[in-house]
Write a protein that holds these residues in place. Structure first.
Motif, PDB file in Angstrom:
ATOM      1  N   LEU A 294       0.829  -1.197   0.000  1.00 12.17           N
ATOM      2  CA  LEU A 294       0.000   0.000   0.000  1.00 12.17           C
ATOM      3  C   LEU A 294       0.871   1.257   0.000  1.00 12.17           C
ATOM      4  CD1 LEU A 294      -2.967   0.746  -0.080  1.00 12.17           C
ATOM      5  CD2 LEU A 294      -2.972   0.839   2.421  1.00 12.17           C
ATOM      6  N   ALA A 295       2.025   1.188   0.663  1.00 12.27           N
ATOM      7  CA  ALA A 295       2.957   2.317   0.657  1.00 12.27           C
ATOM      8  C   ALA A 295       3.453   2.576  -0.764  1.00 12.27           C
ATOM      9  CB  ALA A 295       4.125   2.041   1.594  1.00 12.27           C
ATOM     10  N   LYS A 296       3.745   1.510  -1.510  1.00 14.06           N
ATOM     11  CA  LYS A 296       4.156   1.677  -2.908  1.00 14.06           C
ATOM     12  C   LYS A 296       3.047   2.335  -3.717  1.00 14.06           C
ATOM     13  CE  LYS A 296       7.192  -2.399  -2.954  1.00 14.06           C
ATOM     14  NZ  LYS A 296       7.349  -3.766  -3.507  1.00 14.06           N
ATOM     15  N   GLU A 297       1.810   1.937  -3.446  1.00 15.94           N
ATOM     16  CA  GLU A 297       0.686   2.534  -4.159  1.00 15.94           C
ATOM     17  C   GLU A 297       0.535   4.013  -3.843  1.00 15.94           C
ATOM     18  OE1 GLU A 297      -1.164   1.169  -6.573  1.00 15.94           O
ATOM     19  OE2 GLU A 297       0.234  -0.525  -6.371  1.00 15.94           O
ATOM     20  N   LEU A 298       0.851   4.391  -2.602  1.00 13.13           N
ATOM     21  CA  LEU A 298       0.759   5.805  -2.233  1.00 13.13           C
ATOM     22  C   LEU A 298       1.842   6.615  -2.939  1.00 13.13           C
ATOM     23  CD1 LEU A 298      -0.527   8.064  -0.656  1.00 13.13           C
ATOM     24  CD2 LEU A 298       0.795   7.383   1.367  1.00 13.13           C
ATOM     25  N   VAL A 299       3.052   6.056  -3.051  1.00  8.22           N
ATOM     26  CA  VAL A 299       4.123   6.728  -3.789  1.00  8.22           C
ATOM     27  C   VAL A 299       3.720   6.897  -5.252  1.00  8.22           C
ATOM     28  CG1 VAL A 299       6.498   6.556  -4.606  1.00  8.22           C
ATOM     29  CG2 VAL A 299       5.948   5.926  -2.245  1.00  8.22           C
ATOM     30  N   LYS A 300       3.195   5.830  -5.860  1.00 11.72           N
ATOM     31  CA  LYS A 300       2.763   5.900  -7.261  1.00 11.72           C
ATOM     32  C   LYS A 300       1.634   6.906  -7.433  1.00 11.72           C
ATOM     33  CE  LYS A 300       4.053   1.165  -8.574  1.00 11.72           C
ATOM     34  NZ  LYS A 300       3.559  -0.160  -9.048  1.00 11.72           N
ATOM     35  N   HIS A 301       0.753   6.960  -6.439  1.00  8.85           N
ATOM     36  CA  HIS A 301      -0.362   7.910  -6.478  1.00  8.85           C
ATOM     37  C   HIS A 301       0.147   9.351  -6.526  1.00  8.85           C
ATOM     38  CE1 HIS A 301      -4.391   9.489  -5.531  1.00  8.85           C
ATOM     39  NE2 HIS A 301      -3.845  10.201  -4.552  1.00  8.85           N
ATOM     40  N   MET A 302       1.166   9.653  -5.707  1.00 11.97           N
ATOM     41  CA  MET A 302       1.681  11.020  -5.618  1.00 11.97           C
ATOM     42  C   MET A 302       2.298  11.502  -6.924  1.00 11.97           C
ATOM     43  SD  MET A 302       0.971  12.438  -2.782  1.00 11.97           S
ATOM     44  CE  MET A 302       0.526  12.093  -1.064  1.00 11.97           C
ATOM     45  N   VAL A 303       2.788  10.587  -7.754  1.00 13.85           N
ATOM     46  CA  VAL A 303       3.451  10.997  -8.999  1.00 13.85           C
ATOM     47  C   VAL A 303       2.609  10.714 -10.237  1.00 13.85           C
ATOM     48  CG1 VAL A 303       5.757  10.752  -8.021  1.00 13.85           C
ATOM     49  CG2 VAL A 303       4.704   8.794  -9.167  1.00 13.85           C
ATOM     50  N   SER A 304       1.393  10.216 -10.049  1.00 10.60           N
ATOM     51  CA  SER A 304       0.517   9.964 -11.199  1.00 10.60           C
ATOM     52  C   SER A 304       0.134  11.290 -11.846  1.00 10.60           C
ATOM     53  CB  SER A 304      -0.727   9.196 -10.760  1.00 10.60           C
ATOM     54  OG  SER A 304      -1.484   9.964  -9.845  1.00 10.60           O
ATOM     55  N   PRO A 305      -0.117  11.320 -13.146  1.00 11.93           N
ATOM     56  CA  PRO A 305      -0.356  12.598 -13.845  1.00 11.93           C
ATOM     57  C   PRO A 305      -1.474  13.440 -13.249  1.00 11.93           C
ATOM     58  CG  PRO A 305       0.076  10.858 -15.425  1.00 11.93           C
ATOM     59  CD  PRO A 305      -0.025  10.178 -14.086  1.00 11.93           C
ATOM     60  N   ASP A 306      -2.610  12.849 -12.940  1.00  7.54           N
ATOM     61  CA  ASP A 306      -3.726  13.636 -12.404  1.00  7.54           C
ATOM     62  C   ASP A 306      -3.387  14.228 -11.045  1.00  7.54           C
ATOM     63  OD1 ASP A 306      -5.415  13.284 -14.586  1.00  7.54           O
ATOM     64  OD2 ASP A 306      -6.278  11.432 -13.782  1.00  7.54           O
TER      65      ASP A 306
END
Length: 374
Positions: A294-306
């Motif tokens: 879930l931590a990885k998903e949060l990192v990916k979320h922060m850098v996603s285009p939207d």
């Protein structure tokens, strides 16, 4: 000259109130005795934006608690002293994210696992991204960035005048210069102007030269200001002809309001040294998190285009992001406010900010010369 003697972080004034609110809201939260979907994030203002956090919580059936940073060095010290056990993810200035590696408090990111994320970035930020690497492993991902250079009001001055930092020492600008009370940010440009690379180990002669250039700067300085709103007001009414030690972080909120005559630029290279500084924030995962996936998903979320667009455009300030895929999502007005037409020129004429070996010496010299000028 009127000087404010308290040394502050470049954003502590903006975030102090928000941090107090955040601390009150988190008062009853302990460490990792949480349900599997509970996450705790340490971050600067902006990452806690409801549109960012709410979207992640809804997508992952998670609850994200936020602890706001008001001082990147202080935040790191808290983590390094054992506080990393109380957090899952941290977003802070890139030198401190990078230092989590040698401190042994981060989970390294597998660049191949994040290949789809890097593919959305500008080439300058793609893996292997050296500023966030330690021993060939990634300590985090880049999230926001900008540059440090003179901030000027073109109603009162010409951009061309600031092709160097020479006006800082010109008698014609006496009592027209505002130095920002933001830690090392006003020091580094002055060292570069003196022909000294502040990011390497310095000898006594180089430290003496930095003292000389700071002494000369203070002779022309009208005020040392820690409050960004005060600095911006003086720039707008012409009391200050330039703000030193801020850069794009100082201009974005004004340009967001349509004040496009406010610009932050980078002087031309001098004596073989670039005169600007690129600052960046990054996001990493703390060692031992109970929720690594879930931590990885949060990192990916922060850098996603939207999300990158949301992170770039906040109430207090607006900043560039490393996501090339996000660029098409900005409006023309947002691109103009962020000076996106200038960002790669600023990049090419700048050093990348890192922790300077002699920063404690330089900060001490700064305070000593400030006291003498008073």
């Amino acid at each position: 000259m009127t000087f404010k003697k308290t040394m502050t972080d470049r954003r502590s004034v903006l975030r102090g109130g928000a941090a107090a609110i955040g601390a009150a809201a988190l008062g009853g939260i302990g460490s990792r005795a949480h349900a599997a979907t509970d996450m705790r994030l340490m971050c600067w203002e902006g990452y806690d934006k409801p549109s960012i956090i709410d979207a992640f919580e809804a997508a992952h059936d998670a609850n994200v608690s936020v602890d706001l940073i008001t001082d990147s060095a202080g935040g790191f010290a808290k983590l390094a002293a054992g506080g990393y056990r109380d957090f899952d993810v941290v977003s802070s200035d890139s030198p401190w994210i990078a230092r989590m590696g040698p401190a042994g408090i981060c989970e390294y990111l597998d660049d191949e696992e994040f290949a789809d994320v890097y593919a959305d970035f500008y080439p300058q930020f793609r893996a292997p991204f050296a500023p966030l690497q330690y021993e060939g492993k990634a300590t985090g991902l880049p999230t926001r960035w900008g540059w440090v250079g003179p901030t000027v009001n073109t109603k009162f001055d010409k951009v061309e005048t600031w092709a160097s930092y020479d006006p800082c020492f010109d008698p014609a600008y006496r009592d027209k210069i505002c130095v920002l009370d933001w830690g090392d940010w006003p020091i580094m440009p002055m060292a570069l102007h003196a022909g000294i690379d502040p990011y390497k180990e310095l000898d006594d002669a180089e430290l003496k030269e930095i003292r000389t250039v700071l002494r000369a700067l203070f002779k022309n300085t009208r005020a040392l200001v820690g409050d960004l709103s005060v600095a911006q007001k003086g720039l707008m009414d012409g009391s200050f002809r330039a703000l030193i030690g801020g850069g794009s972080y100082c201009t974005s909120a004004l340009r967001k309001d349509g004040q496009d005559h406010i610009l932050s630029i980078v002087p031309e290279p001098k004596d073989g040294l670039n005169q600007g500084i690129i600052w960046m924030e990054g996001t990493g995962i703390l060692k031992g998190t109970d929720n690594p996936e879930l931590a990885k998903e949060l990192v990916k979320h922060m850098v996603s285009p939207d999300v990158a667009v949301e992170l770039a455009w906040t109430e207090a300030t607006c900043n560039l992001v490393p996501s090339q895929a996000a660029e098409a999502k900005f409006t023309d007005e947002q691109k103009a406010a962020l000076q996106m037409d200038y960002m790669w020129e600023a990049w090419d004429k700048s050093h990348f900010h890192s922790v300077a070996p002699n920063i404690d010496d330089m900060l001490a010299i700064f305070q000593e010369e400030l006291a003498a000028a008073n």
